[in-house]
Design a protein around this motif. Structure first.
Motif, PDB file in Angstrom:
ATOM      1  N   GLN B  41       0.832  -1.208   0.000  1.00  0.00           N
ATOM      2  CA  GLN B  41       0.000   0.000   0.000  1.00  0.00           C
ATOM      3  C   GLN B  41       0.864   1.253   0.000  1.00  0.00           C
ATOM      4  O   GLN B  41       2.071   1.204   0.211  1.00  0.00           O
ATOM      5  CB  GLN B  41      -0.916   0.015   1.225  1.00  0.00           C
ATOM      6  N   SER B  42       0.199   2.371  -0.216  1.00  0.00           N
ATOM      7  CA  SER B  42       0.892   3.658  -0.203  1.00  0.00           C
ATOM      8  C   SER B  42       1.389   3.996   1.194  1.00  0.00           C
ATOM      9  O   SER B  42       0.924   3.458   2.192  1.00  0.00           O
ATOM     10  CB  SER B  42      -0.060   4.766  -0.645  1.00  0.00           C
ATOM     11  N   LEU B  43       2.313   4.939   1.215  1.00  0.00           N
ATOM     12  CA  LEU B  43       2.639   5.604   2.471  1.00  0.00           C
ATOM     13  C   LEU B  43       1.474   6.526   2.806  1.00  0.00           C
ATOM     14  O   LEU B  43       1.121   7.397   2.012  1.00  0.00           O
ATOM     15  CB  LEU B  43       3.915   6.434   2.309  1.00  0.00           C
ATOM     16  N   THR B  44       0.891   6.347   3.967  1.00  0.00           N
ATOM     17  CA  THR B  44      -0.291   7.112   4.344  1.00  0.00           C
ATOM     18  C   THR B  44       0.003   7.960   5.563  1.00  0.00           C
ATOM     19  O   THR B  44       0.441   7.430   6.594  1.00  0.00           O
ATOM     20  CB  THR B  44      -1.466   6.166   4.635  1.00  0.00           C
ATOM     21  N   LEU B  45      -0.252   9.250   5.459  1.00  0.00           N
ATOM     22  CA  LEU B  45      -0.026  10.154   6.580  1.00  0.00           C
ATOM     23  C   LEU B  45      -1.086   9.914   7.642  1.00  0.00           C
ATOM     24  O   LEU B  45      -2.288   9.958   7.349  1.00  0.00           O
ATOM     25  CB  LEU B  45      -0.058  11.604   6.097  1.00  0.00           C
ATOM     26  N   ILE B  46      -0.631   9.664   8.865  1.00  0.00           N
ATOM     27  CA  ILE B  46      -1.548   9.477   9.991  1.00  0.00           C
ATOM     28  C   ILE B  46      -1.886  10.830  10.615  1.00  0.00           C
ATOM     29  O   ILE B  46      -3.052  11.174  10.799  1.00  0.00           O
ATOM     30  CB  ILE B  46      -0.924   8.563  11.067  1.00  0.00           C
ATOM     31  N   ALA B  47      -0.851  11.592  10.933  1.00  0.00           N
ATOM     32  CA  ALA B  47      -1.072  12.854  11.636  1.00  0.00           C
ATOM     33  C   ALA B  47       0.182  13.710  11.581  1.00  0.00           C
ATOM     34  O   ALA B  47       1.285  13.226  11.338  1.00  0.00           O
ATOM     35  CB  ALA B  47      -1.452  12.604  13.085  1.00  0.00           C
ATOM     36  N   THR B  48      -0.034  14.993  11.825  1.00  0.00           N
ATOM     37  CA  THR B  48       1.041  15.974  11.946  1.00  0.00           C
ATOM     38  C   THR B  48       1.101  16.434  13.392  1.00  0.00           C
ATOM     39  O   THR B  48       0.061  16.805  13.966  1.00  0.00           O
ATOM     40  CB  THR B  48       0.771  17.176  11.031  1.00  0.00           C
ATOM     41  N   ALA B  49       2.301  16.420  13.963  1.00  0.00           N
ATOM     42  CA  ALA B  49       2.470  16.772  15.369  1.00  0.00           C
ATOM     43  C   ALA B  49       3.248  18.073  15.496  1.00  0.00           C
ATOM     44  O   ALA B  49       4.396  18.169  15.057  1.00  0.00           O
ATOM     45  CB  ALA B  49       3.199  15.653  16.108  1.00  0.00           C
ATOM     46  N   ASN B  50       2.610  19.076  16.064  1.00  0.00           N
ATOM     47  CA  ASN B  50       3.256  20.354  16.371  1.00  0.00           C
ATOM     48  C   ASN B  50       3.515  20.426  17.862  1.00  0.00           C
ATOM     49  O   ASN B  50       2.670  19.991  18.662  1.00  0.00           O
ATOM     50  CB  ASN B  50       2.362  21.516  15.958  1.00  0.00           C
ATOM     51  N   GLN B  51       4.641  20.980  18.229  1.00  0.00           N
ATOM     52  CA  GLN B  51       4.948  21.122  19.639  1.00  0.00           C
ATOM     53  C   GLN B  51       4.008  22.130  20.287  1.00  0.00           C
ATOM     54  O   GLN B  51       3.807  23.218  19.733  1.00  0.00           O
ATOM     55  CB  GLN B  51       6.405  21.550  19.832  1.00  0.00           C
ATOM     56  N   GLY B  52       3.422  21.753  21.400  1.00  0.00           N
ATOM     57  CA  GLY B  52       2.576  22.670  22.155  1.00  0.00           C
ATOM     58  C   GLY B  52       1.128  22.708  21.720  1.00  0.00           C
ATOM     59  O   GLY B  52       0.357  23.527  22.232  1.00  0.00           O
TER      60      GLY B  52
END
Lengths: 114, 113
Positions: B41-52
């Motif tokens: 399968q494709s590489l699938t983005l789960i989430a983006t994590a920003n500090q704070g």
């Protein structure tokens, strides 16, 4: 609209052959088309990328061909070597900003036989 | 360029348990990204994590299943909760390196039995 279709799923070539991996996209707003190379046990790494102002880009033995009207692009590996055996992912996005909009194909597992 | 260390590199877990994956970057970065790579399968983005701030999840992924922490600008964790065999995948963390370029860690190969 957001899919990137990649073929073939797997590919076996002899050393010195020219494997070709094809990708097609749907969203005409995409203007950045990278290829990533992934070796077993490693994360993918950027190999080469193209933007639609050119129809071809070469970096060493790797060439991207781009056909804007057909919404297709392909990766050619000249004089392939066993060390090129890896999984290759195409992707598409809008250029600039973070990676969050990258849409990846499903990958092609390439085996180059000695 | 950044160096990303991801731990563990692989694990075999029992269904119903949880696994926390760690990602350490050797330089401060604003955003860290978590991907799932399922076989074929494709590489699938789960989430983006920003500090704070709370992580931003992509469609199809929820915080209860994939809680993410981002305590500082060099570190993040992804937990895969209440695992089932369908969660067997490679999980990758990534940072930005140049415009629209993803720079990946080596990944965590998870097998759920």
């Amino acid at each position: 609209q957001q899919q990137v279709k990649q073929s073939p799923q797997s590919l076996i070539v002899q050393k010195g052959g020219i494997p070709i991996i094809n990708c097609a996209y749907e969203n005409t707003a995409f203007d950045y088309f990278p290829w990533y190379q992934q070796f077993p046990g490693k994360g993918p790494a950027l190999l080469i990328a193209i933007r639609p102002d050119v129809s071809e880009k070469k970096e060493g033995r790797f060439t991207i061909s781009f056909n804007k009207s057909a919404k297709q692009f392909s990766l050619h590996i000249m004089d392939s070597q066993p060390g090129d055996s890896a999984t290759y992912f195409c992707a598409a996005s809008n250029y600039g900003g973070s990676q969050g909009n990258l849409i990846f194909g499903k990958g092609t597992k390439l085996s180059v036989k000695p | 360029s950044a160096v990303i260390s991801q731990k563990p590199s692989r694990d075999i877990c029992q269904r119903g348990t949880s696994l926390t994956i760690q990602c350490q970057v050797d330089s401060q970065v604003t955003m860290m990204f978590w991907y799932r790579q399922q076989p074929g399968q494709s590489l699938t983005l789960i989430a983006t994590a920003n500090q704070g701030s709370e992580a931003t999840y992509e469609s199809g992924f929820v915080i209860d299943k994939f809680p993410i922490s981002r305590p500082n600008l060099t570190f993040s964790t992804l937990t895969v909760s209440n695992m089932s065999p369908e969660d067997s995948s490679i999980y990758l963390c990534s940072v930005d390196r140049g415009p629209t370029e993803a720079f990946f860690g080596q990944g965590t190969r998870l097998t759920v039995v």
